[in-house]
Design a protein around this motif. Sequence first.
Motif, PDB file in Angstrom:
ATOM      1  N   PHE A  26       3.775  -5.484   4.767  1.00  0.00           N
ATOM      2  CA  PHE A  26       4.887  -4.783   3.891  1.00  0.00           C
ATOM      3  C   PHE A  26       5.569  -3.838   4.304  1.00  0.00           C
ATOM      4  O   PHE A  26       6.422  -3.148   4.755  1.00  0.00           O
ATOM      5  CB  PHE A  26       5.732  -5.949   3.277  1.00  0.00           C
ATOM      6  CG  PHE A  26       7.272  -6.121   3.215  1.00  0.00           C
ATOM      7  CD1 PHE A  26       7.872  -5.903   3.434  1.00  0.00           C
ATOM      8  CD2 PHE A  26       7.503  -5.216   1.737  1.00  0.00           C
ATOM      9  CE1 PHE A  26       9.322  -5.583   3.868  1.00  0.00           C
ATOM     10  CE2 PHE A  26       8.629  -5.044   1.833  1.00  0.00           C
ATOM     11  CZ  PHE A  26       9.420  -5.206   2.213  1.00  0.00           C
ATOM     12  N   TRP A  27       4.331  -3.392   2.982  1.00  0.00           N
ATOM     13  CA  TRP A  27       4.546  -1.396   2.285  1.00  0.00           C
ATOM     14  C   TRP A  27       4.141  -0.829   3.844  1.00  0.00           C
ATOM     15  O   TRP A  27       4.402   0.434   3.213  1.00  0.00           O
ATOM     16  CB  TRP A  27       4.122  -1.838   1.325  1.00  0.00           C
ATOM     17  CG  TRP A  27       5.158  -2.517  -0.002  1.00  0.00           C
ATOM     18  CD1 TRP A  27       5.039  -3.053  -0.203  1.00  0.00           C
ATOM     19  CD2 TRP A  27       6.397  -1.853  -0.531  1.00  0.00           C
ATOM     20  NE1 TRP A  27       6.120  -4.134  -1.382  1.00  0.00           N
ATOM     21  CE2 TRP A  27       7.253  -2.789  -1.245  1.00  0.00           C
ATOM     22  CE3 TRP A  27       6.673  -0.572  -0.665  1.00  0.00           C
ATOM     23  CZ2 TRP A  27       8.422  -1.879  -1.837  1.00  0.00           C
ATOM     24  CZ3 TRP A  27       8.178  -0.329  -0.286  1.00  0.00           C
ATOM     25  CH2 TRP A  27       9.089  -1.397  -1.259  1.00  0.00           C
ATOM     26  N   THR A  28       2.672  -1.036   3.679  1.00  0.00           N
ATOM     27  CA  THR A  28       2.140  -0.679   4.563  1.00  0.00           C
ATOM     28  C   THR A  28       3.371   0.284   5.413  1.00  0.00           C
ATOM     29  O   THR A  28       3.683   1.412   5.866  1.00  0.00           O
ATOM     30  CB  THR A  28       1.124  -0.963   5.743  1.00  0.00           C
ATOM     31  OG1 THR A  28       0.150  -0.740   4.629  1.00  0.00           O
ATOM     32  CG2 THR A  28       0.647  -0.275   6.273  1.00  0.00           C
ATOM     33  N   ARG A  29       3.670  -0.822   6.408  1.00  0.00           N
ATOM     34  CA  ARG A  29       4.955  -0.743   7.749  1.00  0.00           C
ATOM     35  C   ARG A  29       5.888   0.314   7.262  1.00  0.00           C
ATOM     36  O   ARG A  29       5.905   1.096   7.992  1.00  0.00           O
ATOM     37  CB  ARG A  29       4.957  -2.608   8.428  1.00  0.00           C
ATOM     38  CG  ARG A  29       6.345  -1.535   9.188  1.00  0.00           C
ATOM     39  CD  ARG A  29       6.498  -3.391   9.943  1.00  0.00           C
ATOM     40  NE  ARG A  29       6.403  -4.793   8.887  1.00  0.00           N
ATOM     41  CZ  ARG A  29       7.462  -4.938   8.217  1.00  0.00           C
ATOM     42  NH1 ARG A  29       8.691  -4.394   8.209  1.00  0.00           N
ATOM     43  NH2 ARG A  29       7.620  -6.122   7.055  1.00  0.00           N
ATOM     44  N   THR A  30       6.592   0.141   6.316  1.00  0.00           N
ATOM     45  CA  THR A  30       8.034   0.801   5.326  1.00  0.00           C
ATOM     46  C   THR A  30       7.268   1.920   5.504  1.00  0.00           C
ATOM     47  O   THR A  30       8.043   3.028   5.543  1.00  0.00           O
ATOM     48  CB  THR A  30       8.195  -0.456   3.882  1.00  0.00           C
ATOM     49  OG1 THR A  30       8.173  -1.451   4.435  1.00  0.00           O
ATOM     50  CG2 THR A  30       8.920   1.256   3.645  1.00  0.00           C
ATOM     51  N   LEU A  31       6.653   2.377   4.463  1.00  0.00           N
ATOM     52  CA  LEU A  31       5.781   3.610   4.640  1.00  0.00           C
ATOM     53  C   LEU A  31       5.338   4.277   5.853  1.00  0.00           C
ATOM     54  O   LEU A  31       5.499   5.411   5.463  1.00  0.00           O
ATOM     55  CB  LEU A  31       4.800   3.479   3.452  1.00  0.00           C
ATOM     56  CG  LEU A  31       5.036   3.010   1.941  1.00  0.00           C
ATOM     57  CD1 LEU A  31       4.309   3.685   1.027  1.00  0.00           C
ATOM     58  CD2 LEU A  31       6.021   4.052   1.515  1.00  0.00           C
ATOM     59  N   ASP A  32       4.653   3.578   6.477  1.00  0.00           N
ATOM     60  CA  ASP A  32       4.624   4.849   8.513  1.00  0.00           C
ATOM     61  C   ASP A  32       5.500   4.984   8.605  1.00  0.00           C
ATOM     62  O   ASP A  32       5.635   5.757   8.871  1.00  0.00           O
ATOM     63  CB  ASP A  32       3.256   3.391   9.004  1.00  0.00           C
ATOM     64  CG  ASP A  32       2.203   3.403   8.235  1.00  0.00           C
ATOM     65  OD1 ASP A  32       1.594   3.795   7.409  1.00  0.00           O
ATOM     66  OD2 ASP A  32       1.765   2.375   8.710  1.00  0.00           O
ATOM     67  N   THR A  33       6.901   3.719   8.572  1.00  0.00           N
ATOM     68  CA  THR A  33       8.119   4.198   9.563  1.00  0.00           C
ATOM     69  C   THR A  33       8.508   5.643   9.020  1.00  0.00           C
ATOM     70  O   THR A  33       8.712   6.477   9.148  1.00  0.00           O
ATOM     71  CB  THR A  33       8.804   2.900   9.272  1.00  0.00           C
ATOM     72  OG1 THR A  33       8.326   2.337   9.517  1.00  0.00           O
ATOM     73  CG2 THR A  33      10.312   3.689  10.082  1.00  0.00           C
ATOM     74  N   ALA A  34       9.105   5.547   7.371  1.00  0.00           N
ATOM     75  CA  ALA A  34       9.274   6.492   6.199  1.00  0.00           C
ATOM     76  C   ALA A  34       8.446   7.911   7.047  1.00  0.00           C
ATOM     77  O   ALA A  34       9.059   9.275   7.107  1.00  0.00           O
ATOM     78  CB  ALA A  34       8.800   6.257   4.576  1.00  0.00           C
ATOM     79  N   PHE A  60      14.772  16.146   0.894  1.00  0.00           N
ATOM     80  CA  PHE A  60      13.461  15.346   1.383  1.00  0.00           C
ATOM     81  C   PHE A  60      13.048  14.436   1.676  1.00  0.00           C
ATOM     82  O   PHE A  60      14.546  13.929   1.712  1.00  0.00           O
ATOM     83  CB  PHE A  60      11.937  15.617   0.410  1.00  0.00           C
ATOM     84  CG  PHE A  60      12.216  14.219  -0.980  1.00  0.00           C
ATOM     85  CD1 PHE A  60      11.225  12.912  -0.520  1.00  0.00           C
ATOM     86  CD2 PHE A  60      12.740  14.540  -1.995  1.00  0.00           C
ATOM     87  CE1 PHE A  60      12.158  11.991  -1.521  1.00  0.00           C
ATOM     88  CE2 PHE A  60      12.701  13.551  -2.736  1.00  0.00           C
ATOM     89  CZ  PHE A  60      12.770  12.170  -3.010  1.00  0.00           C
ATOM     90  N   SER A  61      12.467  13.629   2.596  1.00  0.00           N
ATOM     91  CA  SER A  61      12.672  12.832   3.304  1.00  0.00           C
ATOM     92  C   SER A  61      12.090  11.297   2.427  1.00  0.00           C
ATOM     93  O   SER A  61      11.039  11.972   2.351  1.00  0.00           O
ATOM     94  CB  SER A  61      11.766  13.535   4.744  1.00  0.00           C
ATOM     95  OG  SER A  61      12.964  13.416   5.068  1.00  0.00           O
ATOM     96  N   GLY A  62      13.430  10.310   2.484  1.00  0.00           N
ATOM     97  CA  GLY A  62      12.644   9.241   1.671  1.00  0.00           C
ATOM     98  C   GLY A  62      12.425   8.144   2.800  1.00  0.00           C
ATOM     99  O   GLY A  62      12.192   8.618   3.934  1.00  0.00           O
ATOM    100  N   TYR A  63      13.194   7.246   2.376  1.00  0.00           N
ATOM    101  CA  TYR A  63      12.897   6.114   3.063  1.00  0.00           C
ATOM    102  C   TYR A  63      13.544   6.408   4.553  1.00  0.00           C
ATOM    103  O   TYR A  63      15.133   6.495   4.418  1.00  0.00           O
ATOM    104  CB  TYR A  63      13.994   4.863   2.776  1.00  0.00           C
ATOM    105  CG  TYR A  63      13.974   3.729   3.025  1.00  0.00           C
ATOM    106  CD1 TYR A  63      13.092   2.281   4.156  1.00  0.00           C
ATOM    107  CD2 TYR A  63      15.467   3.495   4.221  1.00  0.00           C
ATOM    108  CE1 TYR A  63      13.082   1.407   4.254  1.00  0.00           C
ATOM    109  CE2 TYR A  63      15.524   1.956   4.511  1.00  0.00           C
ATOM    110  CZ  TYR A  63      14.124   0.582   5.157  1.00  0.00           C
ATOM    111  OH  TYR A  63      14.883   0.082   5.634  1.00  0.00           O
TER     112      TYR A  63
END
Length: 335
Positions: A26-34, A60-63
Amino acid sequence: MLTDLPPEQLRTYRFDGSEPHDFDEFWTRTLDTARTAARPPRLRTTRTGLIGITTYDVTFSGYDGQPVRAWLRLPRHSPRPLPTVVEYLGYGCARGPAWLPTLWSSLGYAHLVMDNRGQSSPYGAADTYDGDTAPQTGGVLTRGLTSPEHHYYRRLFTDAVRAVDTVAELDETDARRIVVTGSSQGGGIAIAVAGLRPGLAGACVDVPFLCHFRRASHIVDTYPYKELTDYLRGRPTEIEQVFTTLSYVDAANHAARATAPVRFSAALMDPVCPPSTVFAAYHRWGENTGGVADKAIRLWEYAGHEGGGTAQLASHKEFVAAITGAPTRATRRSG
């Protein structure tokens, strides 16, 4: 009065909550997308009148690539690249005025203070929207509780990781010497970042919020945790779904993945973030990576949610200097 277990029981207390089987995915996918959606940060010099410190208004670019605001303060006369302190703020807090605080930059560190998207309080409103939603006072803990994909802290934690990514890429900072710090909500965020982003030099975590949600909701009747009580009182059939959602953001689960040296603090008379919930995260620090970590916790006996205050900050100052190498001042040329 004491609000939780006595010290001898806190030392043996362990987290008994749940951890989702797809937590890491879940978190890998979330951070990769960001990171894929990220654009280069924008830094604009801001006049503050401070002597010896240059302040930048950073976007800066976040979520999901959404813009997040921060202040970056750089000491003018310290040799580059600089060790860096990234600071996260408490619940309802915003980045505030450009000229506060100045401790870390005055000591020779680069210092980034991240805005809390969508949060506000009587002390000021964030300059960062939560997507299209303007900042609000309270309530963000219950925003999106129906699923981890929509929960507010998925977005805020992603912003916080991207804040570290951003300073790590600057020419004036040393990516190997970044420390994250925060108190209350800021402490919970710092734990999450330490679990989500390898390579940190260290972390300073004080009276953290966002730890062991279910226990906190059972033993305190103060906000922000009381937001969960208020929400679930009207939705009794959603209890298990709510705590499943929160298990993805629970700092105790993130702590298990952290490896950086850390210094925690908790307070025995804290009515907001009870010390057993802090110890739940502390004891899990480094658990998934062999359980060997440079960690210590200071327990303040006669303190509430303020924790150790300036005494704790003084201790952190020495800790950060030791793990990053104390910044040195460049000699200014005379004549």
